[in-house]
Design an enzyme around this catalytic site. Structure first.
Site, PDB file in Angstrom:
ATOM      1  N   ASP A  27      44.380  43.433  40.014  1.00 55.22           N
ATOM      2  CA  ASP A  27      43.857  42.210  39.406  1.00 55.22           C
ATOM      3  C   ASP A  27      44.211  42.140  37.924  1.00 55.22           C
ATOM      4  O   ASP A  27      44.593  43.146  37.305  1.00 55.22           O
ATOM      5  CB  ASP A  27      42.334  42.177  39.592  1.00 55.22           C
ATOM      6  CG  ASP A  27      41.821  40.769  39.865  1.00 55.22           C
ATOM      7  OD1 ASP A  27      42.481  39.811  39.435  1.00 55.22           O
ATOM      8  OD2 ASP A  27      40.769  40.643  40.499  1.00 55.22           O
TER       9      ASP A  27
ATOM     10  N   ASP B 212      40.766  32.178  43.560  1.00 52.21           N
ATOM     11  CA  ASP B 212      39.359  32.585  43.637  1.00 52.21           C
ATOM     12  C   ASP B 212      38.538  31.519  44.345  1.00 52.21           C
ATOM     13  O   ASP B 212      37.389  31.749  44.701  1.00 52.21           O
ATOM     14  CB  ASP B 212      38.785  32.796  42.227  1.00 52.21           C
ATOM     15  CG  ASP B 212      39.006  34.223  41.754  1.00 52.21           C
ATOM     16  OD1 ASP B 212      39.502  35.042  42.542  1.00 52.21           O
ATOM     17  OD2 ASP B 212      38.686  34.514  40.590  1.00 52.21           O
TER      18      ASP B 212
END
Ligand code: GLA
Length: 757
Positions: free
Chosen positions: A478, A546
């Site tokens: 990430d 997301d």
């Protein structure tokens, strides 16, 4: 130069031709990019004519009084010689002098795609499925050289471009900008399609007519970013998904980019793509080379969908590498939206047990497993397991998960450092900050200076230890903030920092992916903030967004599909109401949209009823049966031939259109809605198909137990007219045939070729 005059370079892929020539002054004139031309076609006639002088125009020289660079097509342009469009090359070679004039010197052709020593991600060829033309140019006065690389990936209908600048002068020069690719189109009757948004709404399709002046689509976040994609297209106004002309471009790069689309006073169009010059300033010392990121371009005369298929083929054959290149990806359970930071070993094992029962194959512990990471304000950089949560360490939890018959994966964010971390205590100078200024933060964290070797070494060794201790099968990498306060203790100047950072990142990823070749790597930057071909050279797949809301995902996944294949797109079914939009939706519809790509789940299975768990079980069973199709089939955005309601229709098909699955997604229910047509333009017109809808469980919105639809249709009808589907619920009665879809509801149609007519 006379001997090279009219030397024509012709590049052919399966269905396209690209051509340029050396003109009378030694410059490279762009001639053609489009549908494949006959073998013996002569290109002479394609040169843009300049038979009259241009009022107020700048002629190239007194001897070339009728040569006006401002309305010619070039392969690579500079400023200072009468071309007033944005130049591809801008170099300060002597205290502000920036006029350069590059002319042809030599060329060579080689088989395959050379790997350049650029420290950057790049595509590759296997055997000789590609060939490369390298053309050398030199400034007329100074020993500054440009090497233009054109690699043709024959089967993908893709040409990749790269520019290498070489400073053979006796002093340093400064590159102000250097594009990765340039195309000058002779007319400007085009639409521009870009893919824009922000965090949690990435790559929404934005189509508009090209207008006078310059349109710049760029990133200055330090990463490709959520706001704009480096992918973009130029289409004829009448271009549709299935018909018409379209060019698509993409960069093999993960840093600041800029795409410039410039409609000129003469009605031409210049297209440039490369590093964003606003945040770039590169000092090139005597004898040094600078190699730009690779740019990729494709042309389709069969609409935008074909351009997407070309890029998908290219990504799968020339970008993604290693054992996962053609391997089916596992179905994941990810802890993030299920439990966020709130877990210990007991809760994890319970989730894993439930995950296993539903048929999930890979269990991923997301953020929160290390140091004091109980929230997002601390601990990044301290890559040691939290033994309060996992008393038997990473090895312990990993072996327990493995023993359940699940693969095991971990979330990491290696590029970051929290102020509240042991790492910051030991190395406060490792963060990208300006010492005398209070640093700005993103998600409470700072970025590590990857331009420094010792920091890169720390990341490689700490990650190697984590991956080994955890015997990981999967890693989610990430990156959750953009850059600010740019400075480095190493003497890289600001204008070089961001590009050097990306080189540093690629170096780390290269080492780790080579050291752990079996591991499935997934990229993420707060979702799809780094969805680019550069990342995909290392990361096998990318967390698309997301935002997992079903409606938002139809837009995000559709936009992403313009340039990226479905096996690179990760889609998870999450809870309802959705955590990003609070929208309520049917779990079957969430699944239907998520299965166009790599499927996963992020919801609290342990608190779910058995009935719900069974719904998921059935979904997973269905996905497994059709996984090869969903991940590696050909993806189509179907034409909008439906009635009154606003729908998204996608299809995924195997090579000969034997097996097709279609998503029919409805944005909102309208009363008394009219007919819905299902048309598959690529169906085999000589075959007969049977169509049935996937049996879905009745969920919140359904008013009856089951609903089945079956149709039998000849391929020519399916391809050319489409079949009218059963009526949707229209506020009157509801019988067995009625389709009750609901807001944000959808159906999957399974379409099988049964025989030839
Ligand atoms: C990012 C990712 C999410 C999740 C969180 C964890 O936002 O995109 O999927 O991993 O970080 O902190």
């Amino acid at each position: 130069m006379a001997s090279n005059e009219n030397l024509v370079f012709r590049l052919d892929s399966c269905n396209t031709t690209y051509a340029f020539k050396v003109n009378s002054t030694g410059h490279l004139e762009h001639l053609y990019y489009g549908k494949k031309l006959n073998e013996n076609t002569s290109f002479d006639v394609l040169s843009l004519k300049q038979t009259n002088p241009i009022g107020y125009g700048i002629s190239y020289s007194e001897n070339n009084n009728n040569l006006f660079f401002d309305n010619l097509s070039f392969e690579i342009s500079t400023s200072g010689k009468g071309d007033f469009r944005t130049p591809a090359v801008d170099i300060d070679y002597n205290s502000g002098l920036r006029t350069l004039d590059f002319v042809y010197t030599e060329h060579k052709e080689i088989s395959g795609k050379p790997q350049l020593d650029s420290g950057l991600a790049q595509s590759y060829s296997v055997d000789s499925d590609a060939s490369t033309l390298i053309v050398e140019l030199k400034d007329k006065i100074l020993p500054i050289y440009i090497h233009l690389y054109y690699t043709v990936f024959y089967k993908s209908d893709v040409i990749s471009r790269c520019t290498v600048l070489e400073n053979r002068t006796k002093s340093s020069i400064t590159i102000k900008s250097l594009a990765s690719m340039q195309i000058d189109f002779a007319d400007s009757d085009w639409n521009l399609v870009s893919f824009d948004g922000a965090w949690a709404r990435e790559r929404n399709i934005n189509r508009r007519k090209v207008q006078e002046g310059k349109t710049v689509i760029s990133s200055n976040l330090g990463i490709t970013g959520h706001n704009h994609s480096s992918l973009f297209s130029i289409e004829r106004p009448d271009c549709t998904e299935q018909n018409g002309e379209c060019y698509s471009f993409s960069l093999v790069y993960s840093g600041n980019f800029e795409n410039i689309i410039e409609k000129t006073p003469y009605g031409m169009l210049r297209v440039l793509s490369g590093i964003n010059h606003e945040t770039f300033d590169w000092k090139l010392e005597e004898g040094e080379l600078f190699i730009v990121p690779e740019a990729v371009m494709t042309y389709s005369s069969e609409g935008t969908n074909k351009a997407s298929l070309n890029l998908h083929h290219f990504t799968n054959n020339h970008i993604i590498r290693g054992i996962w290149k053609r391997k089916e990806r596992p179905i994941t359970f990810n802890t993030w939206e299920a439990v966020h930071f709130d877990y210990d070993e007991k809760r994890i094992l319970e989730l894993a047990k439930n995950a296993k029962n539903t048929g999930i194959e890979l269990f991923v512990i997301d953020d929160g497993w290390f140091a004091n990471r109980d929230n997002d304000r601390q601990s990044l950089g301290d890559w040691f397991v939290n033994t309060k949560k996992f008393p038997s360490g990473l090895a312990g939890i990993s072996s327990k998960i493995h023993r359940m018959g699940l693969s095991f994966g971990l979330w990491v964010e290696p590029e970051m450092i929290s102020r509240r971390s042991m790492l910051f205590g030991e190395h406060p100078d490792w963060a990208v900050v300006i010492p005398e200024r209070e640093p700005s933060v993103g998600r409470n964290q700072m970025i590590l200076d990857l331009t420094r070797q010792e920091i890169r070494d720390y990341i490689v060794s700490s990650m190697s230890r984590v991956f080994t201790e955890g015997s990981v099968d999967y890693v989610k990498w990430d990156m959750n903030r953009a850059f600010s306060d740019i400075a480095s203790l190493k003497t890289v100047t600001n204008g070089m920092f961001l590009h050097r950072y990306i080189q540093g990142l690629y170096d780390i990823m290269d080492k780790l992916t080579k050291a752990f070749p079996e591991v499935l790597f997934e990229g993420s930057a707060a979702g799809g903030g780094r969805f680019d071909l550069g990342m995909l050279c290392y990361m096998n797949q990318i967390w698309t967004s997301d935002n997992t809301d079903v409606l938002a995902r139809t837009a995000i996944q559709e936009g992403t599909s313009y340039g990226f294949s479905l096996n690179t797109m990760i889609n998870h079914v999450t809870t309802s109401p959705n955590l990003q939009t609070l929208r309520i939706s049917d779990i079957e519809s969430r699944f239907n949209v998520a299965c166009f790509g790599v499927l996963g789940y992020q919801l609290d299975l342990s608190s779910m009823s058995l009935t719900r768990q069974n719904i998921i079980k059935n979904q997973i069973e269905f996905y497994k049966k059709n996984r090869a199709l969903f991940q590696f089939g050909s993806f189509y955005r179907l034409p909008k031939t439906h009635g009154l309601s606003d729908r998204t229709q996608w299809a995924i098909s195997d090579q000969d259109a034997n097996n097709i699955i279609v998503l029919d997604f409805q944005r909102e229910t309208i009363a008394n809605p009219g007919h819905e047509i299902l048309r598959i333009p690529f169906a085999d017109s000589s075959a007969v198909y049977e169509i049935s809808s996937r049996i879905q469980s009745s969920d919140t919105l359904s008013i009856k137990e089951t609903e089945t639809e079956q149709y039998r249709v000849s391929g020519d009808i399916l391809a050319n007219a489409g079949i009218p589907l059963n009526s949707s619920f229209s506020g009157t009665e509801c019988n067995e045939g009625t389709r009750v879809i609901g807001d944000f509801g959808s159906r999957l149609y399974i379409i099988k070729k049964v025989n030839k007519n």
